[in-house]
Design an enzyme around this catalytic site. Structure first.
Site, mmCIF file in Angstrom:
data_model
loop_
_atom_site.group_PDB
_atom_site.id
_atom_site.type_symbol
_atom_site.label_atom_id
_atom_site.label_comp_id
_atom_site.label_asym_id
_atom_site.label_seq_id
_atom_site.Cartn_x
_atom_site.Cartn_y
_atom_site.Cartn_z
ATOM 1 N N GLU A 46 0.840 -1.322 0.020
ATOM 2 C CA GLU A 46 0.159 0.028 -0.184
ATOM 3 C C GLU A 46 0.754 1.326 -0.022
ATOM 4 O O GLU A 46 0.548 2.388 -0.597
ATOM 5 C CB GLU A 46 -0.895 0.256 1.046
ATOM 6 C CG GLU A 46 -2.189 -0.898 1.021
ATOM 7 C CD GLU A 46 -3.001 -0.682 -0.354
ATOM 8 O OE1 GLU A 46 -3.144 0.479 -0.832
ATOM 9 O OE2 GLU A 46 -3.410 -1.709 -0.972
ATOM 10 N N CYS A 202 -12.352 0.651 -15.894
ATOM 11 C CA CYS A 202 -12.875 1.883 -15.658
ATOM 12 C C CYS A 202 -11.506 2.639 -15.597
ATOM 13 O O CYS A 202 -11.315 3.752 -14.690
ATOM 14 C CB CYS A 202 -13.954 2.336 -14.672
ATOM 15 S SG CYS A 202 -14.757 3.784 -14.815
ATOM 16 N N CYS A 209 -16.182 0.416 -21.387
ATOM 17 C CA CYS A 209 -17.518 0.040 -20.968
ATOM 18 C C CYS A 209 -18.229 -1.348 -21.642
ATOM 19 O O CYS A 209 -18.980 -1.795 -20.816
ATOM 20 C CB CYS A 209 -18.246 1.294 -21.139
ATOM 21 S SG CYS A 209 -17.729 2.919 -20.613
ATOM 22 N N CYS A 212 -17.566 -3.875 -19.115
ATOM 23 C CA CYS A 212 -17.916 -3.260 -17.675
ATOM 24 C C CYS A 212 -19.172 -3.956 -17.100
ATOM 25 O O CYS A 212 -20.077 -4.028 -17.579
ATOM 26 C CB CYS A 212 -18.102 -1.905 -17.535
ATOM 27 S SG CYS A 212 -18.430 -1.447 -15.874
ATOM 28 N N CYS A 218 -24.357 2.560 -14.859
ATOM 29 C CA CYS A 218 -23.472 3.728 -14.567
ATOM 30 C C CYS A 218 -24.093 4.917 -15.133
ATOM 31 O O CYS A 218 -24.260 5.265 -16.294
ATOM 32 C CB CYS A 218 -22.168 3.384 -15.433
ATOM 33 S SG CYS A 218 -20.977 4.696 -15.667
#
Ligand code: SF4
Length: 301
Positions: A46, A202, A209, A212, A218
């Protein structure tokens, strides 16, 4: 702003199943997602991933965990070794912060990354994002984990705009909490899945899309993909900036086995005012230690 079809909690829940099912099928096999990574591996990843792409993080992550498999191993070394091992990942203050967190984990928590969100947040160098990410990804807890990718997915699916604001807003945090599944296990999966959707499908410039799993929900797509009309997005210019000069100065110090004369650092950048400013910045950030006789080295304490 476009009215969102996701304004009611019931409809917002409609996102969870398709995004998590997509993640189950398409998630990348990344070393920090494997069980053997443990909480320390998640924390290291992270820190490294916050401003750096996965492809650049992978080799440094592997070397880092091989050398410092536990926080205590890193804490036992000088902070300059963390800066050296950070290599060319950029934003090297992250290396110092990770070293500081390892020291605190060793001193306060017996060398184990704490499980409790408040204890994570109390570690030096750990902000809201990292505490939530470690609690969620390493310990399976329920937290809103808002990175750039998640913010973009939420901006498009729920708010109906192409890009989120430049800095995270209270409204985004509220939205993220409202979209969080109720049970811990699903919430943790959702955090990882929505992040991966932003990273792989995305994307900022070319959202795919057609692939997706939530294209039918969306708000931005359903509104015809209105172009961004907010403030200009922050660029990532590097060439000619103080960051570039700092990177060159640090590269000399990373590669040297001992202290380096200032005259050698002078060779990395012609323009003296900018060079001096960059070096001063590194010293005041604790990334470089000035010594007597005009010598410099990576920090030893
Ligand atoms: S439909 Fe397109 S813009 Fe909307 S979330 Fe999916 S990839 Fe992103």
């Amino acid at each position: 702003m476009t009215a969102s079809p996701l304004s009611s909690p019931d409809v917002s829940r409609a996102l969870h199943s398709p995004v998590i099912a997509w993640f189950d099928e398409h998630a990348r096999d990344l070393p920090w997602r494997r069980p053997e990574a443990g909480p320390w591996g998640v924390m290291v990843s992270e820190f490294m991933l916050q401003q750096t792409p996965v492809s650049r993080v992978l080799p440094v992550y592997g070397q880092w965990l091989a050398r410092w498999p536990r926080p205590a191993a890193l804490a036992a070394e000088a902070p300059g070794e963390a800066v050296r091992a950070w290599g060319r990942l950029g934003y090297p203050r992250r290396a110092l912060r990770l070293h500081g967190a390892a020291v605190a984990i060793t001193e306060r928590h017996g060398g184990d990354v704490p499980r409790d969100h408040a204890q994570l947040l109390a570690l030096p160098g750990i902000g809201e994002y990292t505490a939530a990410a470690v609690a969620s990804f390493a310990y399976g807890q329920r937290h809103a984990v808002l990175d750039t990718n998640v913010r973009r997915v939420f901006a498009r699916t729920a708010t109906g705009v192409e890009y989120p604001p430049n800095a995270t807003t209270a409204a985004e945090r509220r939205l993220a909490r409202a979209l969080l599944p109720e049970d811990e296990a699903t919430a943790s999966r959702w955090a990882a899945a929505s992040m991966e959707l932003g990273a792989l499908v995305c994307t900022a410039r070319n959202p795919d899309c057609a692939r997706c799993p939530v294209a039918g929900l969306c708000a931005w797509r359903l509104a015809g993909k209105p172009p961004h009309d907010g403030p200009p997005r922050r660029g990532q210019t590097y060439a000619g900036t103080d960051r570039q000069v700092r990177g060159r100065l640090l590269a000399v110090l990373r590669e040297a086995v001992g202290p380096v004369p200032g005259a050698l650092l002078d060779t990395v950048w012609e323009e003296p005012v900018q060079r001096a400013r960059a070096l001063d910045g590194l010293v005041s950030d604790g990334l470089v230690e000035p010594l007597a006789g005009g010598l410099y080295r990576l920090p030893q304490t």
